[in-house]
Design a protein around this motif. Sequence first.
Motif, short mmCIF file in Angstrom:
data_model
loop_
_atom_site.label_atom_id
_atom_site.label_comp_id
_atom_site.label_asym_id
_atom_site.label_seq_id
_atom_site.Cartn_x
_atom_site.Cartn_y
_atom_site.Cartn_z
N GLY A 100 0.78 -1.24 0.00
CA GLY A 100 0.00 0.00 0.00
C GLY A 100 0.81 1.28 0.00
N TYR A 101 2.12 1.20 -0.21
CA TYR A 101 2.87 2.44 -0.31
C TYR A 101 2.61 3.07 -1.68
CZ TYR A 101 6.28 -0.30 -2.95
OH TYR A 101 6.89 -1.10 -3.88
N THR A 102 2.92 4.34 -1.81
CA THR A 102 2.61 5.10 -3.01
C THR A 102 3.90 5.59 -3.70
OG1 THR A 102 2.55 7.22 -1.87
CG2 THR A 102 0.49 5.93 -1.92
N GLN A 103 3.73 6.18 -4.86
CA GLN A 103 4.86 6.79 -5.55
C GLN A 103 5.44 7.92 -4.70
OE1 GLN A 103 6.71 6.06 -8.20
NE2 GLN A 103 7.97 7.86 -7.73
N ALA A 104 4.60 8.64 -3.98
CA ALA A 104 5.09 9.70 -3.09
C ALA A 104 5.99 9.12 -2.00
CB ALA A 104 3.91 10.45 -2.47
N ASP A 105 5.66 7.92 -1.51
CA ASP A 105 6.52 7.26 -0.51
C ASP A 105 7.88 6.94 -1.09
OD1 ASP A 105 4.58 7.16 1.61
OD2 ASP A 105 3.64 5.45 0.61
N VAL A 106 7.90 6.45 -2.33
CA VAL A 106 9.16 6.13 -2.99
C VAL A 106 10.00 7.40 -3.14
CG1 VAL A 106 10.23 5.29 -5.13
CG2 VAL A 106 8.18 4.16 -4.23
N THR A 107 9.38 8.47 -3.60
CA THR A 107 10.10 9.73 -3.81
C THR A 107 10.63 10.29 -2.50
OG1 THR A 107 8.75 10.21 -5.75
CG2 THR A 107 9.91 12.06 -4.75
N GLU A 108 9.81 10.27 -1.46
CA GLU A 108 10.25 10.79 -0.17
C GLU A 108 11.38 9.95 0.42
OE1 GLU A 108 9.04 13.80 1.88
OE2 GLU A 108 9.23 13.99 -0.29
N PHE A 109 11.29 8.65 0.28
CA PHE A 109 12.36 7.78 0.76
C PHE A 109 13.64 8.05 -0.03
CE2 PHE A 109 13.73 3.08 1.42
CZ PHE A 109 14.61 3.45 2.43
N ALA A 110 13.51 8.23 -1.34
CA ALA A 110 14.68 8.55 -2.17
C ALA A 110 15.31 9.86 -1.72
CB ALA A 110 14.27 8.64 -3.64
N ARG A 111 14.50 10.84 -1.35
CA ARG A 111 15.03 12.11 -0.84
C ARG A 111 15.79 11.89 0.47
NH1 ARG A 111 9.53 15.11 -2.38
NH2 ARG A 111 10.15 15.85 -4.44
N ALA A 112 15.25 11.02 1.32
CA ALA A 112 15.92 10.72 2.59
C ALA A 112 17.26 10.03 2.37
CB ALA A 112 15.02 9.86 3.47
N LEU A 113 17.37 9.24 1.31
CA LEU A 113 18.61 8.50 1.02
C LEU A 113 19.67 9.35 0.31
CD1 LEU A 113 17.05 5.11 -0.11
CD2 LEU A 113 18.58 5.43 1.85
N THR A 114 19.33 10.55 -0.14
CA THR A 114 20.34 11.37 -0.82
C THR A 114 21.49 11.63 0.14
OG1 THR A 114 19.10 13.39 -0.24
CG2 THR A 114 18.79 12.51 -2.48
N GLY A 115 22.67 11.61 -0.41
CA GLY A 115 23.89 11.78 0.38
C GLY A 115 24.54 10.46 0.75
N TRP A 116 23.81 9.34 0.63
CA TRP A 116 24.39 8.02 0.92
C TRP A 116 25.30 7.65 -0.25
CZ3 TRP A 116 22.08 3.87 4.35
CH2 TRP A 116 21.46 4.45 5.47
#
Length: 167
Positions: free
Chosen positions: A74-90
């Motif tokens: 039940g996650y959404t495309q917005a969840d994917v994008t927000e998680f990707a933003r959180a992972l920036t810098g890794w």
Amino acid sequence: RVGPFEREAIRPHVFGKFEDLLVSVTRHPGMLVYLDQARSVGPNSPGAARRNVGLNENLAREILELHTLGVNAGYTQADVTEFARALTGWSFYNATDAAPPGRDIFVFRARLHEPGARTVFRRKYREGGEEQARAILHDLAVDPHTARHIATKLARQFVSDTPPPAL
């Protein structure tokens, strides 16, 4: 090559906590390179103006779909994008960096991290650099959807293509 990934990221955590395995796999250069995470830059980060790259969602999607919740959680495309933003810098140390401490070549590049709070899978995460993504990984690791998804994958691998639901 899969060998170093299995040896360095997976084997040390096989009999430990799933969260530790998940973090280890996510931080490994094999994942960071293969899924282009090391090139992912927060669009509003201090380092964005100097680079001709942007946000990459590959690693975030891979973690949500294959390593944790599964596609039907039940996650959404917005969840994917927000998680990707959180992972920036890794990222990982490269030839232009100082020598990494010990054997861990993971590095968090704060200048490439997308600033701001995040909401992923109905949970809010305050701004916090590397710790923001770690908090998301923690919550994904202990989510009941993850337990069901991983247990089902294991049952399919070791028991049957159509394992009994109770298994």
